[in-house]
Design an enzyme around this catalytic site. Structure first.
Site, short mmCIF file in Angstrom:
data_model
loop_
_atom_site.label_atom_id
_atom_site.label_comp_id
_atom_site.label_asym_id
_atom_site.label_seq_id
_atom_site.Cartn_x
_atom_site.Cartn_y
_atom_site.Cartn_z
N ASP A 186 -46.28 -20.86 -63.12
CA ASP A 186 -47.13 -21.97 -63.55
C ASP A 186 -47.10 -22.14 -65.08
OD1 ASP A 186 -48.18 -22.85 -61.00
OD2 ASP A 186 -49.22 -20.93 -60.93
N CYS B 155 -46.67 -15.08 -67.39
CA CYS B 155 -48.11 -15.14 -67.16
C CYS B 155 -48.39 -14.12 -66.08
CB CYS B 155 -48.55 -16.55 -66.80
SG CYS B 155 -47.53 -17.37 -65.57
N GLY C 184 -45.45 -16.07 -63.23
CA GLY C 184 -44.34 -16.70 -63.93
C GLY C 184 -43.87 -17.98 -63.28
#
Lengths: 771, 579
Positions: free
Chosen positions: B357, B352, B355
């Site tokens: 959540d 994301c 990295g």
């Protein structure tokens, strides 16, 4: 033969016109020769991928004739060959070619390949197969013309390429007629539409042909009380200890009082025959059930609104007299509840259900995921769950009057055969644990609905006479009972599967149970004088004989393995069993509660007899001195104690507790299927364990007697239970792949949170980090 | 009298220090004002009513407290208008009314503030976890050993190696010390890749499919920036990953974010893998929203369930919180990851922004779907230890342990959302998980309670620095010491079976037993199906025992005694009658 065809990309429109989803082509039908299997393959060297329907039938007649299985009295009316039945799923179509037939009982698709049916389903209906639709089960028929869907009702000028049949049990059938001969298309389409969608005479129901042709071997050992005899009513009075204050009367013999009333019924002792006869039974409190404390549940058919003042004056006087008589000891307190003003109207119920069921008649995957995003608001907008909630709440109210206030309750409705049936049945299911056994529940349906005079014929619109009369009142009851079943599984002898097949049986016209408006209508049509009958009156089947539809193995799925049977001292005599509630229902000791912001009983004041009975009745209503939140206290105090599954049962009715009856409504939707999951996964574990316990018991008996016992009880066999589908036992349209179902719909905007959406998790400028 | 009471719950939890007590009126939203006495220890706030029947009891670990507010002043009029308002992290609010005379709330306010928000005083030893001296038969800190977990997966092998490059957290201070990387990438390569990944969170292996050898990799976003920077080392590294499972297929990259957010990240130096730079990779966006959206969603959910359940329009209210919609998207993303690795036989890379959540949600859920080991009690503990705790999900910041700043933008219910997804799966597959609902609720309770060290701090690096494993107890000690309490009786072990939930609103449900558990009207009865099953299990065991006894008696040719033969058949009649 299963054929797969890749579909064109579809857009995500939810069943709207033009139906883009109908653009695909079915695969050409296989040649007859190819159907015989490997050996007969090389029948013709010049295989062409496109064969016109004519070629198929003229040059290569199908050698293996597939014939429909016909019931006694069932006649084949029309048929069509090379019909392609398909379903759309995962971006592809799976389907089979076969014959579509229409009889005086059902529409049936006969798979050309049906011989290879080696994996018999565990739960099979003997009367209605997976590709059968009884004429009464057809809800709507759509034709697809040039990729546009049109509702088919009466006369047709043009014949469609595809036929979509939506069923009342929520199945959806897609048939493609592209390769079917034109004459056959005409015949089958108009046949199906005519026989399933146009008005019909009662005597044209399959019920009559079946009854005169079928050998009568009804199971006489049925435990259900039918309430056709005076004796049955007297027994029921005795069972509930209502016989002190109420009596079964024969006044309606020969239907002297009314054709709507049953032959025998129960009224307060003090009601005279003269009074009953005076207004054809209107204004007379008719007994439904007596509570253990003597309070009774009654129903009354109201007087229609009169224009004429003097008539309504005399009616009022008559009612006054009745109320006075029954308010004297031993009857005492009385509460009157006019259901037509305190509950949604039949029209509301019909509208809600029509919207609700539409949510489950899914055409394809795209439909499924397109509606998924807004699922909860779609559900809410139908209002169906809210109606269920209101009905349950009303039943709690009535239960409180009977149980806590020891007050007789009279339910009033124009005919006393719709919402009265729903409420009185629910109250009994909640208060009388006998009604939660299978035979008790069936007896209840007989008492309140079948004999009680619910107009099944009109409410289900079986004869397509008038849509105005249609309303799913009985389904509403089943939906409410289901809420209780899923909230308190050990309290019921039957399963949700039982309720589901019972709801399906509404559309199976071989049983008389759901195909008459009243006992009178059934009795007069039973004699069969208008038909040339060989053996006297018709002998109809009752739906309660489950062996007609299911073999013993399948019937086992109707019994709840979790049911904690009530320990009875003497099992043999049901009649004398006393029903005492073990739960002590003392009112809570707490002081007056603050009115919290949204109590669901908040707005509840008594909606009482406003229109019909006038103000003078007010003095008989004796609950005005009760605190307004007594109902709420009743509800909360009950819920704060552990449940006695044989005592009083109150449904939880907060928003999150009212659920969709997933088994009935989702069972045909492949996308909703959980492989190896769902409640069936735990049920299967329980059944497996019970089987083990039983076999241990047999072994133990053998050890004890040292003899070999061959008698093992039948337990549903659920091998490989971990892999059962959640749609079991209805999983007919098994998804072939184990690929996960992936939503195709996209995220909708979070309109009000735009600034949040655009933010990053943590605002850090990373460009600096790089150095 | 008071003393005995305190003793009784002192015994409940050793080494709690009694701090203060006071007569209060608990403004219960369900029962109205409740007269009671409140006791505060260094672990919890405990209230016992003095007049109500049944007794009303509140039991609130101080770690659960998110906010303490004074309501009303010394001169406020009206009954019960002076007191304290306490907001909790576990979906409830508590309001206590006190006497207006003599600043009666002052000491209780000060004590609560000091012990609930030790951050204020920079004395982390005020976290109860550091003084907790409970004793358990199991040591939860032993549950997760990264090396044995990788060995269980068959690693290292000829394509994947274990590297100690991060042993002292020099490469990446939010990663664990032990990492699994492609065999063909040198430690030097890793350092170069780290320069191109946000916070040096390079792509490393999370899980390898035992058959397809396809892997799930996790990392943070590439530092592409506005100018569209490229990094040859990163590009080569991703290609090495792609080749490592011996398939020629493309590497699939799942960017958990919505497309627009990924694009927007370029402005701050982040971004995503462009097609030109990574021709052998396919990139998909999974449209999962950021931590702020999730926080707001939960806030809305609380509004409709506490204290009263929204009555009219329950369904549309629920929908408008979007909570289940977010759950659906997270599950959908995880299903795609799992399916790609399993039936697509292709390795995947998940990231994301940072990295820690959404990435943790996706990798751990996909692993739960693919690897039945993680569906056992111990396996799940390993999964949480590995994908969440060791890979630097910022528990301290997301939960705000001991932090007074209740409005901190770093707080977000990401882990709760993950546990909710797990619950949804266990609801859909009631026989597939060894643990029960109570296990998940217990994890969430101690996510906030600060009784255990398990969820304290943001990274392994900090946890090691603070010697958490030495100074505190692990939550898994509690769980593993009384496993039966957390065991699902319906569990049937199935190896190597992929479990795909249906991420449809038709099946997703609000987790009533967690989110609405404080409401007495909603409170669930003990699961009757489970009870019945346990009864049957007991009956079976009883039979087996009796049968053995019978066989022994029969074998010794002693005639049956008629007295013993009556009771078993009575017990069976219950079972028998249904068939």
């Amino acid at each position: 033969m299963r054929l797969g065809v890749a579909a064109l990309p579809r857009n995500s429109s939810f069943r709207c016109l033009p139906a883009q989803d109908e653009r695909w082509e079915p695969p050409p039908p296989p040649r007859a020769g190819a159907m015989l299997g490997g050996g007969a393959r090389a029948a013709k060297p010049s295989f062409v991928s496109y064969i016109s329907p004519e070629e198929i039938h003229i040059k290569e007649p199908i050698e293996k004739e597939v014939n429909p299985h016909l019931l006694p009295g069932e006649l084949l009316l029309c048929e069509a060959s090379t019909v392609y039945k398909y379903m759309q799923e995962d971006g592809s179509n799976r389907g089979t070619y076969g014959k579509l037939v229409c009889t005086n009982f059902k529409i049936s698709f006969l798979d050309d390949d049906s011989a290879s049916d080696d994996n018999e389903p565990q739960f099979k209906n003997k009367i209605v197969g997976e590709n059968d639709i009884t004429l009464q089960c057809v809800d709507q028929i759509y034709g697809v013309y040039d990729e546009k869907k049109k509702l088919l009702t009466g006369q047709l000028r043009k014949y469609p390429e595809k036929l979509i049949i939506y069923c009342k049990d929520l199945r959806v059938f897609n048939f493609c007629l592209r390769y079917t001969k034109e004459e056959e298309v005409k015949r089958i389409v108009s046949g199906i539409v005519h026989h399933s969608q146009t008005p019909k005479l009662l005597k044209r129901l399959f019920l009559f042909s079946y009854a005169s042709a079928a050998p009568n071997n009804t199971d006489g050992r049925n435990q259900t009380v039918m309430f056709e005899t005076l004796e049955d009513w007297r027994d029921e009075l005795e069972r509930t200890k209502g016989n002190v204050k109420y009596k079964a009367v024969t006044t309606n013999e020969g239907y002297r009082v009314s054709e709507k009333l049953p032959l025998y019924f129960v009224v307060p002792m003090c009601i005279s025959e003269e009074n009953i006869l005076k207004y054809d039974g209107r204004g007379i409190p008719i007994w439904c059930w007596s509570c253990h404390n003597g309070a009774a549940l009654l129903k009354m058919s109201a007087f229609p609104k009169e224009q004429d003042d003097s008539t309504s004056q005399t009616q009022k006087a008559f009612l006054d007299g009745i109320y006075k008589t029954i308010s004297k000891p031993p009857y005492e307190l009385l509460k009157v509840d006019d259901l037509s003003s305190s509950l949604p109207s039949l029209q509301d119920i019909q509208t809600a259900y029509t919207r609700f069921k539409q949510l489950f008649l899914i055409d394809n995957s795209t439909d499924f995921w397109a509606t998924d995003v807004k699922w909860f608001s779609l559900l809410e907008s139908t209002n169906w769950l809210e109606i269920i909630r209101r009905v349950l709440k009303k039943a709690i109210e009535v239960a409180e009057c009977l149980e806590i206030q020891h007050t007789n309750v009279v339910l009033i409705e124009e005919s006393a055969t719709d919402l009265c049936c729903v409420i009185s049945s629910l109250v009994q299911v909640m208060m009388d644990s006998y009604s939660r056994t299978k035979s008790g529940f069936q007896s209840l349906i007989q008492k309140e609905w079948v004999i009680g005079g619910h107009c099944f014929l009109d409410r289900c619109n079986h004869l397509h006479k008038s849509e105005k009369e249609e309303a799913p009142v009985f389904l509403l009851l089943l939906n409410c009972v289901w809420q209780l079943v899923q909230q308190y599984p050990p309290a019921f002898e039957f399963t949700e599967t039982y309720l589901t097949v019972l709801s399906d049986s509404l559309y199976v016209p071989i049983f008389s149970t759901f195909f008459f408006n009243s006992q009178h209508q059934r009795d007069t049509n039973k004699s069969g004088e208008s038909l040339k009958t060989q053996s006297g009156p018709f002998r109809f089947l009752t739906v309660w004989d489950w062996s007609v539809q299911f073999d013993p193995k399948a019937q086992a799925f109707l019994n709840n393995p979790l049911y904690a049977e009530k320990p009875k001292p003497d099992k043999s005599q049901r009649k004398t069993t006393r029903f005492k509630h073990q739960r002590q229902l003392s009112l809570p000791l707490t002081q007056a509660k603050p009115s919290t912001k949204r109590g669901f009983f908040r707005e509840e004041t008594d909606h009482l007899i406003k229109n019909i009975l006038g103000k003078r009745i007010g003095k008989f209503i004796n609950c005005s001195d009760e605190p307004p939140n007594s109902l709420r206290e009743f509800y909360e105090s009950w819920h704060s104690k552990p449940v006695d599954y044989h005592g009083l049962l109150l449904p939880r009715i907060d928003g999150p507790e009212i659920k969709v009856w997933a088994q009935r409504y989702l069972r045909w939707i492949p996308e909703a299927q959980l492989h190896g999951g769902g409640t069936i996964a735990t049920a299967a574990k329980i059944l497996d364990l019970m089987e083990e316990v039983q076999s241990l018991q047999v072994k133990m008996d053998e050890e004890r007697s040292q003899a070999v016992s061959g008698d093992v009880h039948s337990v549903p066999m659920l091998r490989n239970s971990a892999r059962l589908s959640s749609l079991f036992p209805f999983a007919l349209l098994q998804r072939q792949s184990v690929k996960p179902a992936l939503p195709t719909s996209t995220w909708k905007d979070l309109e009000d949170e735009d600034d949040l959406v655009k933010r990053d998790d943590e605002f850090v400028d990373l460009s600096g980090d790089m150095l | 009298f008071v003393f005995t009471l305190i003793l009784s719950f002192h015994n409940l939890l050793r080494n709690t220090t009694f701090l203060t007590d006071k007569d209060v009126i608990y403004m219960c939203p369900f029962n109205g004002p409740v007269k009671g006495r409140v006791y505060i220890t260094n672990y919890r706030l405990y209230l016992r009513s003095v007049e109500n029947d049944p007794v009303v009891i509140l039991n609130v670990p101080l770690g659960v407290i998110s906010r303490i507010e004074k309501m009303g002043g010394a001169s406020s009029r009206g009954e019960n208008s002076y007191g304290l308002d306490i907001t909790c992290k576990d979906m409830r609010n508590l309001r206590f009314a006190l006497k207006q005379e003599g600043h009666s709330r002052r000491d209780i306010f000060e004590v609560l503030t000091k012990y609930a928000f030790p951050h204020l005083f920079c004395i982390l030893q005020l976290f109860f976890a550091f003084v907790n001296e409970e004793k358990f038969s199991e040591n939860g800190w032993m549950v997760y050993n990264p090396m044995s977990e990788y060995r269980r997966q068959g690693l290292p092998n000829e394509r994947w190696r274990v590297t100690f490059i991060n042993e002292h957290y020099g490469l990446c201070d939010t990663y664990p010390s032990l990492l699994v990387v492609p065999y063909n990438a040198t430690d030097d390569d890793l350092k170069k890749v780290a320069a191109f990944r946000s916070r040096n969170r390079i792509p490393v292996l999370s899980w390898i499919h035992p058959e397809t050898q396809a892997v799930i990799m996790r990392c943070s976003q590439p530092l592409v920036g506005m100018s569209g920077k490229r990094n040859k080392d990163d590009e080569r590294y991703l290609d090495i990953i792609r080749e490592a499972n011996g398939q020629i297929s493309k590497l699939t990259i799942y960017d958990a974010r919505p497309n627009v957010n990924a694009v927007a990240n370029k402005a701050t130096g982040g971004g995503y893998e462009g097609e030109d730079a990574y021709p052998n990779a396919e990139l998909f966006f999974l449209d999962i929203h950021n931590i702020h959206v999730m926080r707001e969603s939960l806030k809305k959910l609380k509004d409709i369930v506490y204290p009263n359940v929204e009555e009219s329009h329950w369904l549309s209210s629920l929908e408008s919180t979007h909570w289940l919609e977010h759950i659906k998207l997270v599950l959908t993303g995880a299903i795609q990851v799992a399916d790609k690795v399993s039936s697509g036989r292709s390795s995947v890379l998940v990231h994301c922004s940072d990295g820690w959540d959404r990435t943790a949600q996706l990798t751990s859920l996909a692993m739960l779907m693919l690897d039945s080991y993680y569906r056992t009690i111990e396996g799940f503990e390993v999964l949480v230890q590995k994908e969440w705790i060791s890979f630097g999900h910022k528990f301290a910041s997301r939960i705000g342990h001991g932090d007074k700043n209740h409005a901190d933008a770093d707080r977000s219910p990401i882990f709760l959302q993950f546990i909710d997804c797990v619950w949804q799966m266990s609801k859909q597959f009631p026989t597939a998980f060894e643990f029960n609902e109570q296990f998940l609720i217990t994890i969430l309770d101690h996510l906030y309670s600060c009784r255990f060290g398990t969820f304290l701090y943001n990274s392994e690096f900090l946890r090691e620095k603070e010697k958490v494993a030495e100074k505190t107890l692990s939550l898994w000690s509690l769980v593993n010491s009384e496993k039966s309490k957390y065991t699902n009786p319906f569990y049937s072990k199935e190896v190597n079976r992929a479990l795909y939930p249906v991420a449809s609103m038709r099946h997703l449900e609000l987790w009533v037993n967690y989110y609405i558990r404080w409401n007495p009207r909603i409170r669930q009865q003990p699961n009757p199906v489970e009870q019945r099953y346990m009864e049957l299990l007991a009956l079976r065991d009883d039979y087996i025992r009796r049968l053995e006894e019978l066989q022994i008696t029969n074998n010794s040719k002693i005639p049956n005694s008629s007295a013993s033969s009556t009771s078993p058949s009575q017990m069976v009649s219950q079972v028998q009658t249904h068939f």
